[in-house]
Design a protein around this motif. Sequence first.
Motif, PDB file in Angstrom:
ATOM      1  N   ALA A 215      29.701 -14.358  23.206  1.00 16.54           N
ATOM      2  CA  ALA A 215      29.882 -15.583  22.426  1.00 16.54           C
ATOM      3  C   ALA A 215      28.821 -15.690  21.347  1.00 16.54           C
ATOM      4  CB  ALA A 215      29.810 -16.807  23.348  1.00 16.54           C
ATOM      5  N   GLY A 216      28.992 -16.673  20.478  1.00 20.76           N
ATOM      6  CA  GLY A 216      28.025 -16.935  19.419  1.00 20.76           C
ATOM      7  C   GLY A 216      28.699 -17.084  18.073  1.00 20.76           C
ATOM      8  N   LYS A 217      28.094 -17.834  17.184  1.00 20.62           N
ATOM      9  CA  LYS A 217      28.682 -18.103  15.877  1.00 20.62           C
ATOM     10  C   LYS A 217      29.013 -16.838  15.079  1.00 20.62           C
ATOM     11  CE  LYS A 217      28.805 -22.570  16.111  1.00 20.62           C
ATOM     12  NZ  LYS A 217      28.527 -23.587  15.140  1.00 20.62           N
ATOM     13  N   PRO A 218      28.188 -15.768  15.154  1.00 20.59           N
ATOM     14  CA  PRO A 218      28.550 -14.568  14.379  1.00 20.59           C
ATOM     15  C   PRO A 218      29.766 -13.824  14.917  1.00 20.59           C
ATOM     16  CG  PRO A 218      26.195 -14.611  14.883  1.00 20.59           C
ATOM     17  CD  PRO A 218      26.842 -15.650  15.734  1.00 20.59           C
ATOM     18  N   VAL A 219      30.211 -14.156  16.130  1.00 13.02           N
ATOM     19  CA  VAL A 219      31.369 -13.479  16.710  1.00 13.02           C
ATOM     20  C   VAL A 219      32.629 -14.177  16.220  1.00 13.02           C
ATOM     21  CG1 VAL A 219      32.549 -12.819  18.825  1.00 13.02           C
ATOM     22  CG2 VAL A 219      30.056 -12.838  18.754  1.00 13.02           C
ATOM     23  N   VAL A 220      33.483 -13.431  15.561  1.00 16.41           N
ATOM     24  CA  VAL A 220      34.723 -13.993  15.035  1.00 16.41           C
ATOM     25  C   VAL A 220      35.713 -14.137  16.178  1.00 16.41           C
ATOM     26  CG1 VAL A 220      36.627 -13.688  13.425  1.00 16.41           C
ATOM     27  CG2 VAL A 220      34.316 -12.949  12.797  1.00 16.41           C
TER      28      VAL A 220
ATOM     29  N   GLN B 208      17.596 -20.406  14.836  1.00 13.38           N
ATOM     30  CA  GLN B 208      18.089 -19.051  15.121  1.00 13.38           C
ATOM     31  C   GLN B 208      19.444 -19.034  15.815  1.00 13.38           C
ATOM     32  OE1 GLN B 208      16.468 -16.121  14.203  1.00 13.38           O
ATOM     33  NE2 GLN B 208      15.201 -17.560  13.034  1.00 13.38           N
ATOM     34  N   TYR B 209      19.876 -20.165  16.312  1.00 16.07           N
ATOM     35  CA  TYR B 209      21.093 -20.206  17.130  1.00 16.07           C
ATOM     36  C   TYR B 209      22.327 -19.761  16.356  1.00 16.07           C
ATOM     37  CZ  TYR B 209      24.921 -22.179  19.867  1.00 16.07           C
ATOM     38  OH  TYR B 209      26.091 -22.348  20.571  1.00 16.07           O
ATOM     39  N   GLU B 210      22.466 -20.205  15.137  1.00 13.12           N
ATOM     40  CA  GLU B 210      23.676 -19.916  14.370  1.00 13.12           C
ATOM     41  C   GLU B 210      23.847 -18.421  14.104  1.00 13.12           C
ATOM     42  OE1 GLU B 210      25.928 -22.204  13.327  1.00 13.12           O
ATOM     43  OE2 GLU B 210      24.818 -23.780  14.367  1.00 13.12           O
ATOM     44  N   ASN B 211      22.759 -17.675  14.181  1.00 18.25           N
ATOM     45  CA  ASN B 211      22.822 -16.238  13.892  1.00 18.25           C
ATOM     46  C   ASN B 211      22.614 -15.402  15.160  1.00 18.25           C
ATOM     47  OD1 ASN B 211      23.140 -14.061  12.052  1.00 18.25           O
ATOM     48  ND2 ASN B 211      20.929 -13.708  12.103  1.00 18.25           N
ATOM     49  N   THR B 212      22.928 -15.975  16.332  1.00 20.96           N
ATOM     50  CA  THR B 212      22.676 -15.272  17.584  1.00 20.96           C
ATOM     51  C   THR B 212      23.968 -15.054  18.358  1.00 20.96           C
ATOM     52  OG1 THR B 212      20.441 -16.192  17.764  1.00 20.96           O
ATOM     53  CG2 THR B 212      21.424 -15.343  19.776  1.00 20.96           C
ATOM     54  N   ILE B 213      24.139 -13.833  18.840  1.00 23.89           N
ATOM     55  CA  ILE B 213      25.245 -13.471  19.725  1.00 23.89           C
ATOM     56  C   ILE B 213      24.707 -13.419  21.154  1.00 23.89           C
ATOM     57  CG2 ILE B 213      26.866 -11.642  20.367  1.00 23.89           C
ATOM     58  CD1 ILE B 213      26.874 -10.860  17.374  1.00 23.89           C
ATOM     59  N   PHE B 214      25.455 -13.988  22.084  1.00 22.93           N
ATOM     60  CA  PHE B 214      25.057 -14.009  23.495  1.00 22.93           C
ATOM     61  C   PHE B 214      26.028 -13.151  24.304  1.00 22.93           C
ATOM     62  CE2 PHE B 214      23.626 -17.944  21.598  1.00 22.93           C
ATOM     63  CZ  PHE B 214      22.344 -18.101  22.088  1.00 22.93           C
ATOM     64  N   ILE B 215      25.453 -12.333  25.178  1.00 21.89           N
ATOM     65  CA  ILE B 215      26.247 -11.548  26.132  1.00 21.89           C
ATOM     66  C   ILE B 215      25.735 -11.898  27.517  1.00 21.89           C
ATOM     67  CG2 ILE B 215      26.865  -9.233  26.931  1.00 21.89           C
ATOM     68  CD1 ILE B 215      26.298  -8.243  24.067  1.00 21.89           C
ATOM     69  N   PHE B 216      26.633 -12.340  28.384  1.00 21.63           N
ATOM     70  CA  PHE B 216      26.241 -12.701  29.757  1.00 21.63           C
ATOM     71  C   PHE B 216      27.117 -11.949  30.738  1.00 21.63           C
ATOM     72  CE2 PHE B 216      27.054 -14.964  33.692  1.00 21.63           C
ATOM     73  CZ  PHE B 216      25.763 -15.157  34.168  1.00 21.63           C
ATOM     74  N   THR B 217      26.484 -11.352  31.756  1.00 20.86           N
ATOM     75  CA  THR B 217      27.222 -10.705  32.827  1.00 20.86           C
ATOM     76  C   THR B 217      26.319 -10.578  34.051  1.00 20.86           C
ATOM     77  OG1 THR B 217      28.678  -8.851  33.372  1.00 20.86           O
ATOM     78  CG2 THR B 217      26.682  -8.322  32.139  1.00 20.86           C
ATOM     79  N   SER B 218      26.814  -9.868  35.074  1.00 22.85           N
ATOM     80  CA  SER B 218      26.048  -9.596  36.288  1.00 22.85           C
ATOM     81  C   SER B 218      25.992  -8.095  36.510  1.00 22.85           C
ATOM     82  CB  SER B 218      26.706 -10.279  37.491  1.00 22.85           C
ATOM     83  OG  SER B 218      26.006 -10.000  38.695  1.00 22.85           O
TER      84      SER B 218
END
Length: 586
Positions: free
Chosen positions: A399-404, A316-326
């Motif tokens: 970040a993440g592979k789907p993000v250009v 599932q990693y290749e098709n996952t976008i990650f958003i990290f904040t506080s």
Amino acid sequence: MDVAVDTVQQPSPPTGRPNIVFILADDLGYTDIASYGSEVHTPSLSALAEQGLSFTNYHTAANCAPARAMLLTGVDSHLAGVPNIPEMLAPEQRVHANYQGVLGDDVVTVATLLEDAGYHTYMAGKWHLGMEPHKRPSRRGFQRTMAMMDSGADHWEQRPYIALYDQANWFADGERFTLPEDFYSSRFLVDKMIEFIDSNLQDSNSEDNRPFFAYLPFMAVHSPVQAPQLYIDRYMDVYDSGWDALRQQRLERAAALGIVPPETPMVRMATTGDWDALSQDDRRYQAKRMAVYAGMIEAMDFHIGRLIEFLKQRGQYENTIFIFTSDNGSEASGPADPRAFPVRLVPESIGYNVDYENLGLKGSYSSLGPGFASASASPLAYYKFYAGEGGMRVPLIIAGKPVVSPQPQQQLTRAFAWATDISPTILSLAGVAQPGQRYAGRPVQPMTGRDLTPLITGAAERVYGSDDAVGYELTDHGVLFQGDYKLVINQPPVGDGQWRLFNTVEDPGETIDLSASQALRFQRMLSRYEQYLQDNKVVPVPQGYNQMAQLLSNILLKQRDDVLVFLLTLLLLLPFYVAYRMKNPG
């Protein structure tokens, strides 16, 4: 309230829609992770930063529940029903419908919108947006939930961390839940998220190829600051030089990384004590407080890495976008010395200890304190609960592979971004439309945030124009962002109640007040701020209001008998303490 479409058959989703993992830290400072200048080891987040976009000018609310409301709805905190955490609302404010401190019925969450568009939706972590049945996350768009409902709780066991709560309120899928014996918050929440995601990946009925939205709001690094001994040990000698040295080191690293401009000036907060004036024993104790805090950050990062590795193993990693904040900046309201009498009586009255040997472990109560909180926010001024940059400017990584991304190496943007932008951005990444003026048969507040995907793809350098204004208010602390400028007022006891103007792109440390030299801009922004107050139904606090005093007052009202005994005990012990200090003035 949000209405999930349970009985209507969902359309078959288009292939290729990304999974989205939204990770939210609690009270994390601006330079608390390695890619923003920290000495703390955060390899999982550094790896995300290297393949995505890091925002150096992203802002959020100055405390947690208002931030969470904006993050999940794209609506200003006052219109979303959460102008402040409910624990600090004054009775005079509660007569207003939008001042209940819980998510309003006229806003729709990003989870509901994604669920209705065919996404699986999961949440594991801190909610703090309402505990009544129709306010729980299981009724606000999340199909599977493991939720801490309060402002915080112990990280090692099921117990409240302040006297305001009778118990630590954990709910699973909308029902009360008892934590396991081997509980540690960061590990447990990632375990539950993996369980939720995997339950549908393993479903044998198997035309279920739907993507998922995973909301993972950690309890780390909210007080009580606690961490496994393994992680604490790694930082035991790191902070012996004190908070001023660390604040300077963080500034230098952040500048070298491009997080802040070179030669960024910074102020020294009046609440920061003199490290050199402390006794050797006091310096030892304070350094360990910071070591526990750093260990808690690294433990969180380790468990984020476990989730990422799981997604890789499950394809599932290749098709996952990650958003990290506080949710907001550093927490400085803990006492400068938790061991001092009578300060230590407060945690001890609910069963905690503040002893050096046990600091960070089960049964201990630790916090960051104002000195190291200033370093955590370096080079910014102020902290959580205040409208200075240290309370509102935090890391944001997408970040993440789907993000250009225009280039493969780490990317930075100094473009202004705001908490309400997260939901519109998630919807855009998922290919889901924002709600109109009505949703599910009822009127809803429109999203006011901006879609950040033009920044992510490199199609634009800004999503806010030089004349676009974004306002914010918390207990008469006020802010208006416009272009590169910030109009701000910080109220006592740390602030002075005076309006100021800063260019926070060139001067993120808020050291040069431009209100006199740019008087016309200053007056125009004051007028825009007044318009913001009117448009967003902001209610001023009553005369004499103080955040911590109101919290204490609310605790007193809820725990009258127990607190009365506690206060009487303090009165009995106070003469002995005064006599001791007279004999031992040093």
